[in-house]
Design an enzyme around this catalytic site. Sequence first.
Site, PDB file in Angstrom:
ATOM      1  N   THR A 172     -30.676  61.763 136.721  1.00 38.45           N
ATOM      2  CA  THR A 172     -31.794  62.692 136.923  1.00 38.45           C
ATOM      3  C   THR A 172     -31.768  63.846 135.913  1.00 38.45           C
ATOM      4  OG1 THR A 172     -32.552  64.393 138.468  1.00 38.45           O
ATOM      5  CG2 THR A 172     -30.292  63.747 138.695  1.00 38.45           C
ATOM      6  N   ASP A 173     -32.941  64.432 135.683  1.00 41.92           N
ATOM      7  CA  ASP A 173     -32.978  65.630 134.823  1.00 41.92           C
ATOM      8  C   ASP A 173     -32.386  66.851 135.527  1.00 41.92           C
ATOM      9  OD1 ASP A 173     -35.005  66.072 136.674  1.00 41.92           O
ATOM     10  OD2 ASP A 173     -36.554  66.591 135.215  1.00 41.92           O
ATOM     11  N   GLU A 174     -32.133  66.723 136.848  1.00 43.63           N
ATOM     12  CA  GLU A 174     -31.605  67.887 137.578  1.00 43.63           C
ATOM     13  C   GLU A 174     -30.175  68.230 137.143  1.00 43.63           C
ATOM     14  OE1 GLU A 174     -32.522  68.216 141.733  1.00 43.63           O
ATOM     15  OE2 GLU A 174     -34.195  66.810 141.546  1.00 43.63           O
ATOM     16  N   TYR A 233     -26.516  67.756 145.264  1.00 42.37           N
ATOM     17  CA  TYR A 233     -27.071  66.500 144.733  1.00 42.37           C
ATOM     18  C   TYR A 233     -26.899  66.437 143.217  1.00 42.37           C
ATOM     19  CZ  TYR A 233     -30.623  63.382 142.759  1.00 42.37           C
ATOM     20  OH  TYR A 233     -31.262  62.422 142.007  1.00 42.37           O
ATOM     21  N   LYS A 279     -24.576  63.959 140.802  1.00 44.91           N
ATOM     22  CA  LYS A 279     -25.135  63.070 139.778  1.00 44.91           C
ATOM     23  C   LYS A 279     -24.526  63.410 138.412  1.00 44.91           C
ATOM     24  CE  LYS A 279     -28.003  60.299 140.062  1.00 44.91           C
ATOM     25  NZ  LYS A 279     -27.995  58.847 140.405  1.00 44.91           N
TER      26      LYS A 279
HETATM   27  N1  LIG Z   1     -36.842  59.852 143.017  1.00 50.37           N
HETATM   28  C1  LIG Z   1     -36.791  60.602 141.926  1.00 50.37           C
HETATM   29  O1  LIG Z   1     -37.697  61.399 141.673  1.00 50.37           O
HETATM   30  C2  LIG Z   1     -35.649  60.443 140.953  1.00 50.37           C
HETATM   31  C3  LIG Z   1     -35.705  61.144 139.734  1.00 50.37           C
HETATM   32  C4  LIG Z   1     -34.661  60.975 138.819  1.00 50.37           C
HETATM   33  C5  LIG Z   1     -33.614  60.142 139.115  1.00 50.37           C
HETATM   34  N2  LIG Z   1     -33.552  59.493 140.314  1.00 50.37           N
HETATM   35  C6  LIG Z   1     -32.400  58.621 140.587  1.00 50.37           C
HETATM   36  O2  LIG Z   1     -32.911  57.304 140.761  1.00 50.37           O
HETATM   37  C7  LIG Z   1     -32.104  56.586 141.699  1.00 50.37           C
HETATM   38  C8  LIG Z   1     -32.979  56.017 142.798  1.00 50.37           C
HETATM   39  O3  LIG Z   1     -33.669  57.079 143.438  1.00 50.37           O
HETATM   40  P1  LIG Z   1     -34.682  56.815 144.644  1.00 50.37           P
HETATM   41  O4  LIG Z   1     -35.648  57.925 144.661  1.00 50.37           O
HETATM   42  O5  LIG Z   1     -35.150  55.416 144.591  1.00 50.37           O
HETATM   43  O6  LIG Z   1     -33.694  56.989 145.881  1.00 50.37           O
HETATM   44  P2  LIG Z   1     -33.843  56.450 147.381  1.00 50.37           P
HETATM   45  O7  LIG Z   1     -33.141  57.457 148.229  1.00 50.37           O
HETATM   46  O8  LIG Z   1     -35.252  56.099 147.696  1.00 50.37           O
HETATM   47  O9  LIG Z   1     -33.018  55.083 147.365  1.00 50.37           O
HETATM   48  C9  LIG Z   1     -31.614  55.044 147.295  1.00 50.37           C
HETATM   49  C10 LIG Z   1     -31.156  53.660 147.729  1.00 50.37           C
HETATM   50  O10 LIG Z   1     -29.725  53.624 147.610  1.00 50.37           O
HETATM   51  C11 LIG Z   1     -29.190  53.034 148.781  1.00 50.37           C
HETATM   52  N3  LIG Z   1     -27.818  53.550 148.981  1.00 50.37           N
HETATM   53  C12 LIG Z   1     -27.461  54.822 149.310  1.00 50.37           C
HETATM   54  N4  LIG Z   1     -26.129  54.904 149.438  1.00 50.37           N
HETATM   55  C13 LIG Z   1     -25.625  53.670 149.140  1.00 50.37           C
HETATM   56  C14 LIG Z   1     -24.318  53.126 149.083  1.00 50.37           C
HETATM   57  N5  LIG Z   1     -23.227  53.865 149.349  1.00 50.37           N
HETATM   58  N6  LIG Z   1     -24.173  51.826 148.747  1.00 50.37           N
HETATM   59  C15 LIG Z   1     -25.271  51.043 148.471  1.00 50.37           C
HETATM   60  N7  LIG Z   1     -26.527  51.508 148.547  1.00 50.37           N
HETATM   61  C16 LIG Z   1     -26.714  52.804 148.872  1.00 50.37           C
HETATM   62  C17 LIG Z   1     -30.139  53.439 149.901  1.00 50.37           C
HETATM   63  O11 LIG Z   1     -30.036  52.590 151.031  1.00 50.37           O
HETATM   64  C18 LIG Z   1     -31.484  53.345 149.194  1.00 50.37           C
HETATM   65  O12 LIG Z   1     -32.025  52.042 149.300  1.00 50.37           O
HETATM   66  C19 LIG Z   1     -31.061  57.573 142.225  1.00 50.37           C
HETATM   67  O13 LIG Z   1     -29.863  57.342 141.520  1.00 50.37           O
HETATM   68  C20 LIG Z   1     -31.641  58.947 141.864  1.00 50.37           C
HETATM   69  O14 LIG Z   1     -30.621  59.885 141.644  1.00 50.37           O
HETATM   70  C21 LIG Z   1     -34.554  59.625 141.239  1.00 50.37           C
END
Ligand SMILES: NC(=O)c1ccc[n+]([C@@H]2O[C@H](COP(=O)([O-])OP(=O)(O)OC[C@H]3O[C@@H](n4cnc5c(N)ncnc54)[C@H](O)[C@@H]3O)[C@@H](O)[C@H]2O)c1
Length: 358
Positions: A137-139, A163, A167
Amino acid sequence: MISNQTILITGGAGFIGSELIRYLIGNTDHKIVNIDKLTYSGNLESLNSIKSHKNYFFEQVDICDQNELKRIFRKYKPNMVMHLAAESHVDRSIDGPDEFIKTNIIGTFSLLEQARKYWQELNSDLKNIFRFLHVSTDEVYGDLNDSEDLFLEDSAYDPSSPYSASKASSDHLVRAWHRTYQLPVLITNCSNNYGPYQFPEKLIPHIILNAIDGRDLPIYGDGKQIRDWLYVNDHVRALLTVALIGEVGETYNIGGNNEVQNIKVVETICDILNILIPERLNSLDSYRELITFVQDRPGHDVRYAIDNTKIKTNLGWVPKENFKSGMQKTVEWYLGNLSWSKNIQNGSYKLERLGVKL
Ligand SMILES: NC(=O)c1ccc[n+]([C@@H]2O[C@H](COP(=O)([O-])OP(=O)(O)OC[C@H]3O[C@@H](n4cnc5c(N)ncnc54)[C@H](O)[C@@H]3O)[C@@H](O)[C@H]2O)c1
């Protein structure tokens, strides 16, 4: 990448992971292995459209469990790992950081270790094509002043929340596994995503679903926080681009060039709803009347914005959606798929109960 490969995706039942899997199954012939613990934010219903496809495999696995990961690597022999599993909600990390440390740091470490052991035993041809893509993430960069600055790939890390700190920590581990063991990794740091199938507690779905229920639309502080919004389908195309043609060991920032204040996001949703559902609750003239300002989150970052020149110039990726077109699609998707949110939220929506066609 050659066709007909095996891609191991972690967190594929989440918001971005499920979009990635739907896209891969719909547009390629790769075999997709989805490993997910199915926490509160993982939802297999998001994969209903592809769950019976011959190239799709699901295993309920916690990425902290090294024995299970070892079994998965041996069973499926992936050519690529795309690592998205994470605890991802900033507010939850403030209330209870433990799971964030476990999944985002220990989980990433466990996955790196099992990927390394598996990769080291591959023959040289398979070793050469193997990739480990870490989705971040950009965070991790902290926040920006309200100036012209943008986050670059070499911006210093300065995370604010449990969080983003977890990350940031996972990014450092991934880089170390490349430097120390030469594991062929790539890292992406992405801005805020929005689009279909996002968990209803996140800002955009929360606002849409509250509005059609006639509930308050809460905005932290003065609502002037700026995020650089990226449509989720643009993100997954970027992830694939990086995984396929990105340079090993490199980091790519992914952003949509859509810097918008949170208050503007909420107003945009209200304006779209005003047109799509003119029948409003409680004799409102506009959904904007539901907007309320609530106490700000501790340590709330003011502004994130990504410079996406590197991925655009070096790899030729460009986002297809602008904020207006992406928001229109997103609002329409939530209205057309209320049963998905309802099953998560365990209820129904007032406008729907009143018989208004959504
Ligand atoms: N949503 C955003 O805006 C955003 C922006 C930048 C980066 N990201 C990154 O992208 C990735 C996905 O984000 P998202 O929004 O889809 O998140 P989300 O919370 O919707 O999905 C996360 C998934 O990971 C699974 N999970 C959690 N803990 C686990 C574990 N211990 N073992 C196996 N599975 C596990 C959950 O069941 C879920 O299906 C993350 O790494 C997040 O940091 C998200």
